[in-house]
Design a protein around this motif. Structure first.
Motif: not given
Length: 125
Positions: A41, A51, A55
């Motif tokens: 991420m 998130r 995601v």
């Protein structure tokens, strides 16, 4: 350390859970863990507000958008996948909320019956 980080990013939860429940909790934790690691991420610069459980759909969508200069006629498949994921997540949330509401309603009814039974019961001497 926050409980969220204990559950999702390490195996420290085993310190807080009795040994006989490890298998059950591990299955639940695996189900809750996101499909994308925090490092991924960060690498793809996913903002914090995205998130969530979907995601893994945001990353390809954002990559496609960047590659196509945010052309609104491109990346439809990725967008639909992401929106479908969000919708399914919403449906799961609604289902859990309804289950909680039903449980609370049952408990309220039981409590009312117990209170009514106490009022109608003869006083003990």
């Amino acid at each position: 350390m926050q409980l969220h980080s204990i559950l999702f990013h390490s195996d420290r939860w085993k310190e807080f859970v009795p040994a006989e429940m490890h298998e059950e909790v591990e299955a639940k934790v695996k189900k809750l863990r996101p499909l994308v690691s925090e490092d991924e991420m960060d690498k793809h610069e996913v903002p914090l507000y995205l998130r969530d459980a979907c995601v893994h759909r945001v990353i390809p969508l954002n990559q496609c958008r960047h590659e196509n200069f945010y052309n609104p006629f491109k990346c439809n498949e990725e967008r639909v996948r992401y929106e479908r994921c969000q919708y399914k997540r919403y449906l799961r949330w609604v289902q859990k909320s309804q289950e909680l509401w039903r449980r609370e309603e049952k408990l309220r009814i039981i409590k009312e019956k117990l209170e009514k039974a106490k009022k109608n019961a003869p006083a003990e001497e």
